[in-house]
Design a protein around this motif. Sequence first.
Motif, PDB file in Angstrom:
ATOM      1  N   PRO A 234      11.188  -5.629   2.654  1.00  0.00           N
ATOM      2  CA  PRO A 234       9.949  -6.199   2.095  1.00  0.00           C
ATOM      3  C   PRO A 234       8.715  -5.348   2.389  1.00  0.00           C
ATOM      4  O   PRO A 234       7.829  -5.234   1.545  1.00  0.00           O
ATOM      5  CB  PRO A 234       9.849  -7.573   2.769  1.00  0.00           C
ATOM      6  N   ARG A 235       8.675  -4.742   3.565  1.00  0.00           N
ATOM      7  CA  ARG A 235       7.542  -3.859   3.881  1.00  0.00           C
ATOM      8  C   ARG A 235       7.556  -2.609   3.013  1.00  0.00           C
ATOM      9  O   ARG A 235       6.520  -2.139   2.566  1.00  0.00           O
ATOM     10  CB  ARG A 235       7.553  -3.474   5.361  1.00  0.00           C
ATOM     11  N   VAL A 236       8.749  -2.081   2.772  1.00  0.00           N
ATOM     12  CA  VAL A 236       8.874  -0.912   1.894  1.00  0.00           C
ATOM     13  C   VAL A 236       8.453  -1.283   0.469  1.00  0.00           C
ATOM     14  O   VAL A 236       7.690  -0.559  -0.163  1.00  0.00           O
ATOM     15  CB  VAL A 236      10.323  -0.366   1.905  1.00  0.00           C
ATOM     16  N   LEU A 237       8.948  -2.413  -0.004  1.00  0.00           N
ATOM     17  CA  LEU A 237       8.631  -2.838  -1.361  1.00  0.00           C
ATOM     18  C   LEU A 237       7.153  -3.200  -1.513  1.00  0.00           C
ATOM     19  O   LEU A 237       6.565  -2.971  -2.572  1.00  0.00           O
ATOM     20  CB  LEU A 237       9.499  -4.033  -1.764  1.00  0.00           C
ATOM     21  N   ARG A 238       6.547  -3.737  -0.479  1.00  0.00           N
ATOM     22  CA  ARG A 238       5.132  -4.092  -0.500  1.00  0.00           C
ATOM     23  C   ARG A 238       4.268  -2.859  -0.726  1.00  0.00           C
ATOM     24  O   ARG A 238       3.240  -2.900  -1.382  1.00  0.00           O
ATOM     25  CB  ARG A 238       4.720  -4.782   0.796  1.00  0.00           C
ATOM     26  N   GLY A 239       4.707  -1.721  -0.189  1.00  0.00           N
ATOM     27  CA  GLY A 239       3.938  -0.497  -0.304  1.00  0.00           C
ATOM     28  C   GLY A 239       4.054   0.180  -1.656  1.00  0.00           C
ATOM     29  O   GLY A 239       3.286   1.073  -1.978  1.00  0.00           O
TER      30      GLY A 239
END
Length: 154
Positions: free
Chosen positions: A145-150
């Motif tokens: 989710p952190r990767v996708l958020r970026g």
Amino acid sequence: MTDRGEPRHQQLARNLNELLAELRVAQAGVQILFGFLLAVAFTELFRAASGFEKGLYLVTVLFTATATALLTAPAAWHRLLFREGQRTQILRVGNRVVVAGLVCLAVAVTLTVALIVKVIFGGVVMAVLAAFVGGTFTVLWFVMPRVLRGRRPE
């Protein structure tokens, strides 16, 4: 009005409904796991388990019970507070509680796998597979989710 052109109260209602729908998935998993764990304590194999295995079992049950409490809390709050205009607070606190519940669920599943593997294959294989399962949860539930958020939407 919000970015989507909907009134704030509609956005809150939609967000709360989405949260409660997402919880149904997690709650089903934690309930099945809890039922399995409760049944284990009444088997002959469990009575013969080592002190380490019984301790691991107890910690697993406690994480599962905590996950159950955390993942059901927002639904209880909604039922108790839905007529009092508390949607913003339910969502704000509920999101944090759900993330904590998912952490407890990931730990509980990892420990359940560790317990099963310990009984069947021993401590070394238990450590390897528990690390693999815990790592899989960490990457899929928390890192991705952190990767996708970026990333920007296409």
